[in-house]
Design a protein around this motif. Structure first.
Motif, PDB file in Angstrom:
ATOM      1  N   LEU A 169       0.854  -1.254  -0.020  1.00 15.39           N
ATOM      2  CA  LEU A 169      -0.031  -0.061   0.092  1.00 15.39           C
ATOM      3  C   LEU A 169       0.940   1.138   0.091  1.00 15.39           C
ATOM      4  CD1 LEU A 169      -0.246   1.527   3.166  1.00 15.39           C
ATOM      5  CD2 LEU A 169      -1.579  -0.576   3.500  1.00 15.39           C
ATOM      6  N   ASP A 170       0.363   2.196  -0.620  1.00  8.33           N
ATOM      7  CA  ASP A 170       1.315   3.492  -1.082  1.00  8.33           C
ATOM      8  C   ASP A 170       0.393   4.899  -0.929  1.00  8.33           C
ATOM      9  OD1 ASP A 170       2.924   5.329  -2.256  1.00  8.33           O
ATOM     10  OD2 ASP A 170       4.018   3.645  -3.317  1.00  8.33           O
ATOM     11  N   TRP A 171       0.907   5.471  -0.315  1.00  6.92           N
ATOM     12  CA  TRP A 171       0.032   7.119  -0.078  1.00  6.92           C
ATOM     13  C   TRP A 171       0.030   7.385  -1.273  1.00  6.92           C
ATOM     14  CZ3 TRP A 171      -2.516   8.817   3.778  1.00  6.92           C
ATOM     15  CH2 TRP A 171      -2.532  10.671   3.842  1.00  6.92           C
ATOM     16  N   ASN A 172       1.289   7.491  -2.212  1.00  9.13           N
ATOM     17  CA  ASN A 172       1.151   8.199  -3.313  1.00  9.13           C
ATOM     18  C   ASN A 172       0.791   7.509  -4.651  1.00  9.13           C
ATOM     19  OD1 ASN A 172       2.204  10.821  -2.450  1.00  9.13           O
ATOM     20  ND2 ASN A 172       4.438   9.695  -2.213  1.00  9.13           N
ATOM     21  N   TYR A 173       0.307   6.262  -4.302  1.00  6.82           N
ATOM     22  CA  TYR A 173      -0.311   5.561  -5.425  1.00  6.82           C
ATOM     23  C   TYR A 173      -1.572   5.800  -6.373  1.00  6.82           C
ATOM     24  CZ  TYR A 173      -1.899   1.706  -8.306  1.00  6.82           C
ATOM     25  OH  TYR A 173      -2.425   0.962  -9.386  1.00  6.82           O
ATOM     26  N   HIS A 174      -1.464   5.826  -7.570  1.00  6.44           N
ATOM     27  CA  HIS A 174      -2.957   5.930  -8.369  1.00  6.44           C
ATOM     28  C   HIS A 174      -2.242   5.370  -9.755  1.00  6.44           C
ATOM     29  CE1 HIS A 174      -5.924   7.571 -10.865  1.00  6.44           C
ATOM     30  NE2 HIS A 174      -6.547   7.967  -9.803  1.00  6.44           N
ATOM     31  N   PRO A 175      -3.219   4.365 -10.241  1.00 10.33           N
ATOM     32  CA  PRO A 175      -2.901   3.559 -11.476  1.00 10.33           C
ATOM     33  C   PRO A 175      -2.534   4.680 -12.546  1.00 10.33           C
ATOM     34  CG  PRO A 175      -5.262   3.622 -11.034  1.00 10.33           C
ATOM     35  CD  PRO A 175      -4.640   4.329  -9.997  1.00 10.33           C
ATOM     36  N   LYS A 176      -2.975   5.769 -12.543  1.00 12.42           N
ATOM     37  CA  LYS A 176      -2.512   6.760 -13.733  1.00 12.42           C
ATOM     38  C   LYS A 176      -1.127   7.162 -13.724  1.00 12.42           C
ATOM     39  CE  LYS A 176      -3.818  11.367 -15.714  1.00 12.42           C
ATOM     40  NZ  LYS A 176      -4.779  12.233 -15.760  1.00 12.42           N
ATOM     41  N   PHE A 177      -0.415   7.186 -12.430  1.00 15.28           N
ATOM     42  CA  PHE A 177       0.965   7.410 -12.089  1.00 15.28           C
ATOM     43  C   PHE A 177       1.469   6.438 -11.551  1.00 15.28           C
ATOM     44  CE2 PHE A 177      -1.702  11.151 -12.218  1.00 15.28           C
ATOM     45  CZ  PHE A 177      -1.073  11.985 -13.497  1.00 15.28           C
ATOM     46  N   PRO A 178       1.845   5.231 -12.056  1.00 15.81           N
ATOM     47  CA  PRO A 178       2.192   4.131 -11.285  1.00 15.81           C
ATOM     48  C   PRO A 178       3.760   4.360 -10.927  1.00 15.81           C
ATOM     49  CG  PRO A 178       2.080   3.519 -13.730  1.00 15.81           C
ATOM     50  CD  PRO A 178       1.679   4.850 -13.375  1.00 15.81           C
ATOM     51  N   ARG A 179       4.395   3.775  -9.814  1.00 19.89           N
ATOM     52  CA  ARG A 179       5.843   3.698  -9.725  1.00 19.89           C
ATOM     53  C   ARG A 179       6.640   2.772 -10.697  1.00 19.89           C
ATOM     54  NH1 ARG A 179       8.253   4.530  -4.893  1.00 19.89           N
ATOM     55  NH2 ARG A 179       7.099   5.326  -3.227  1.00 19.89           N
ATOM     56  N   SER A 180       7.834   3.321 -11.076  1.00 18.31           N
ATOM     57  CA  SER A 180       8.293   2.882 -12.468  1.00 18.31           C
ATOM     58  C   SER A 180       9.122   1.454 -11.906  1.00 18.31           C
ATOM     59  CB  SER A 180       9.368   3.872 -13.143  1.00 18.31           C
ATOM     60  OG  SER A 180      10.004   4.339 -12.362  1.00 18.31           O
ATOM     61  N   ARG A 181       9.453   1.548 -10.567  1.00 20.52           N
ATOM     62  CA  ARG A 181      10.265   0.558 -10.005  1.00 20.52           C
ATOM     63  C   ARG A 181      10.313   0.515  -8.297  1.00 20.52           C
ATOM     64  NH1 ARG A 181      13.925   4.481 -12.041  1.00 20.52           N
ATOM     65  NH2 ARG A 181      15.114   5.590 -10.315  1.00 20.52           N
ATOM     66  N   PRO A 182      10.511  -0.501  -7.848  1.00 15.62           N
ATOM     67  CA  PRO A 182      10.614  -0.399  -6.476  1.00 15.62           C
ATOM     68  C   PRO A 182      11.693   0.472  -5.844  1.00 15.62           C
ATOM     69  CG  PRO A 182      11.335  -2.474  -7.122  1.00 15.62           C
ATOM     70  CD  PRO A 182      10.794  -1.829  -8.251  1.00 15.62           C
ATOM     71  N   ASN A 183      11.661   0.884  -4.522  1.00 19.04           N
ATOM     72  CA  ASN A 183      12.571   1.634  -3.962  1.00 19.04           C
ATOM     73  C   ASN A 183      13.642   0.816  -3.322  1.00 19.04           C
ATOM     74  OD1 ASN A 183      13.878   3.950  -2.739  1.00 19.04           O
ATOM     75  ND2 ASN A 183      12.911   3.935  -1.049  1.00 19.04           N
ATOM     76  N   ARG A 184      14.915   1.046  -3.883  1.00 17.26           N
ATOM     77  CA  ARG A 184      16.027   0.402  -3.715  1.00 17.26           C
ATOM     78  C   ARG A 184      17.233   1.165  -3.100  1.00 17.26           C
ATOM     79  NH1 ARG A 184      18.665  -2.243  -7.686  1.00 17.26           N
ATOM     80  NH2 ARG A 184      19.475  -3.972  -6.308  1.00 17.26           N
ATOM     81  N   TRP A 185      17.802   0.843  -2.035  1.00 22.46           N
ATOM     82  CA  TRP A 185      18.872   1.645  -1.517  1.00 22.46           C
ATOM     83  C   TRP A 185      20.137   0.717  -0.819  1.00 22.46           C
ATOM     84  CZ3 TRP A 185      17.518   0.588   3.828  1.00 22.46           C
ATOM     85  CH2 TRP A 185      16.427   0.608   4.122  1.00 22.46           C
ATOM     86  N   ARG A 186      21.208   1.329  -0.685  1.00 19.22           N
ATOM     87  CA  ARG A 186      22.184   0.602  -0.199  1.00 19.22           C
ATOM     88  C   ARG A 186      22.262   1.152   1.548  1.00 19.22           C
ATOM     89  NH1 ARG A 186      27.534   2.024   0.739  1.00 19.22           N
ATOM     90  NH2 ARG A 186      27.379   4.028  -0.416  1.00 19.22           N
ATOM     91  N   ILE A 187      22.730   0.104   2.140  1.00 17.28           N
ATOM     92  CA  ILE A 187      22.776   0.258   3.682  1.00 17.28           C
ATOM     93  C   ILE A 187      24.125   0.291   4.128  1.00 17.28           C
ATOM     94  CG2 ILE A 187      22.123  -0.713   5.802  1.00 17.28           C
ATOM     95  CD1 ILE A 187      20.090  -2.668   4.148  1.00 17.28           C
ATOM     96  N   GLU A 188      24.283   1.717   5.058  1.00 13.99           N
ATOM     97  CA  GLU A 188      25.490   1.571   5.668  1.00 13.99           C
ATOM     98  C   GLU A 188      25.208   1.558   7.028  1.00 13.99           C
ATOM     99  OE1 GLU A 188      28.591   5.087   6.128  1.00 13.99           O
ATOM    100  OE2 GLU A 188      28.737   4.403   4.076  1.00 13.99           O
ATOM    101  N   LEU A 189      25.472   0.514   7.818  1.00  8.90           N
ATOM    102  CA  LEU A 189      25.024   0.067   8.945  1.00  8.90           C
ATOM    103  C   LEU A 189      26.245   0.794  10.137  1.00  8.90           C
ATOM    104  CD1 LEU A 189      22.811  -1.296  10.543  1.00  8.90           C
ATOM    105  CD2 LEU A 189      24.082  -3.108  10.899  1.00  8.90           C
ATOM    106  N   SER A 190      25.744   1.447  11.188  1.00  6.63           N
ATOM    107  CA  SER A 190      26.738   2.146  12.177  1.00  6.63           C
ATOM    108  C   SER A 190      27.327   0.957  13.014  1.00  6.63           C
ATOM    109  CB  SER A 190      26.272   2.931  13.014  1.00  6.63           C
ATOM    110  OG  SER A 190      25.112   2.198  13.879  1.00  6.63           O
ATOM    111  N   PRO A 191      28.368   1.305  13.735  1.00  9.47           N
ATOM    112  CA  PRO A 191      28.983  -0.179  14.299  1.00  9.47           C
ATOM    113  C   PRO A 191      28.037  -0.766  15.477  1.00  9.47           C
ATOM    114  CG  PRO A 191      30.717   1.811  14.110  1.00  9.47           C
ATOM    115  CD  PRO A 191      29.226   2.095  13.402  1.00  9.47           C
TER     116      PRO A 191
END
Length: 285
Positions: A78-100
């Motif tokens: 579910l997505d606050w910004n979703y509407h079928p007229k304006f679909p997301r082009s791809r899922p959100n992907r991000w690189r993780i830099e974890l603290s010690p």
């Protein structure tokens, strides 16, 4: 656009697989004393469109996020910004830099801008008492019950998040740009209050299970439906467990709806306490 905790309040609950991400502008007016959306003017409704709620699945590879090359992909159910007229082009992907100490991490988008830099960067810090056992529930959807919507409940430590989608299909909008804010603005300019209310049906609610005295209260702290704030999310009798014979149940009925226990490391007894259910009989072998 830059944003910090100075202008935005964020509650991001994550179990090994499921997540709920809820965000509020600090300048959002206080509507907690209103009775519901019908008690807001059309201009006040417009203010609510700048909130955000997302929920769904997180997949981290390699697992655990400790690897310097670990990447998280979030698939939104579910997505606050979703509407079928304006679909997301791809899922959100991000690189993780974890603290010690693993109490914070940096998030660098995999997508790069024209100068080969991440198009966005975020730093996340764990809330106090935000570490502890977890529970992730997802509503079981069937083809026989009308008006079913995606719904999630996540508990991490003393924190809980609840996300419930709006009804589908969504109405059409004249907007040339997507996102809830743009769509609501378009409906506002045309006086289409019903369309605004439809988009704002999506609920993201955050709170604490226990109050400062240690009593179970399920108090709602913030919600995209602000008239719920300061009230209990649930009361004794809101949840029903099937007979689980001392084991964590595979499903829980909440507000009369069936939820799958997607993942959990609470004991059955701890769950009964959290959901205010008296201990049940345990069968003897």
């Amino acid at each position: 656009k830059e944003s910090t905790e100075a202008d935005t309040v964020v509650f991001n609950l994550q179990t090994p697989t499921l997540f709920i991400d809820i965000r509020f502008p600090k300048l959002r007016p206080d509507f907690s004393k209103r009775g519901g959306p019908e008690c807001l003017t059309i201009s006040e409704l417009r203010c609510l469109s700048r909130q955000h709620t997302f929920a769904g699945y997180s997949k981290v590879l390699p697992k655990g996020g400790d690897d310097p090359a670990a990447v998280c992909t979030r698939h939104h159910a579910l997505d606050w910004n979703y509407h079928p007229k304006f679909p997301r082009s791809r899922p959100n992907r991000w690189r993780i830099e974890l603290s010690p100490d693993k109490n914070s991490f940096k998030e660098y988008s995999v997508a790069l801008g024209p100068y080969k830099q991440a198009v966005y960067f975020e730093r996340w810090q764990r809330y106090p008492d935000g570490k502890g056992p977890y529970l992730a529930l997802r509503r079981v959807l069937t083809s026989t019950t009308p008006n079913e919507v995606e719904t999630f409940l996540i508990i991490v430590g003393n924190h809980f998040g609840y996300a419930r989608d709006r009804q589908h299909p969504l109405p059409e909008f004249e907007s040339k740009a997507g996102g809830c804010g743009n769509l609501v603005d378009s409906a506002f300019e045309r006086g289409e209050r019903d369309k605004m209310e439809h988009l704002l049906e999506l609920e993201g609610t955050y709170g604490h299970i226990r109050n400062p005295k240690g009593e179970i209260s399920w108090n709602i702290h913030k919600s995209t439906h602000p008239w719920r704030e300061g009230k209990p999310f649930m009361e004794a009798g809101s949840a029903i467990f099937p007979s689980e014979n001392g084991k964590v149940p595979e499903s829980i009925f909440l507000f009369g709806e069936k939820f799958e226990v997607f993942e959990c490391n609470f004991s059955a007894l701890e769950l009964r306490e959290l959901f205010m259910i008296a201990p049940g009989p345990v069968s003897k072998l």
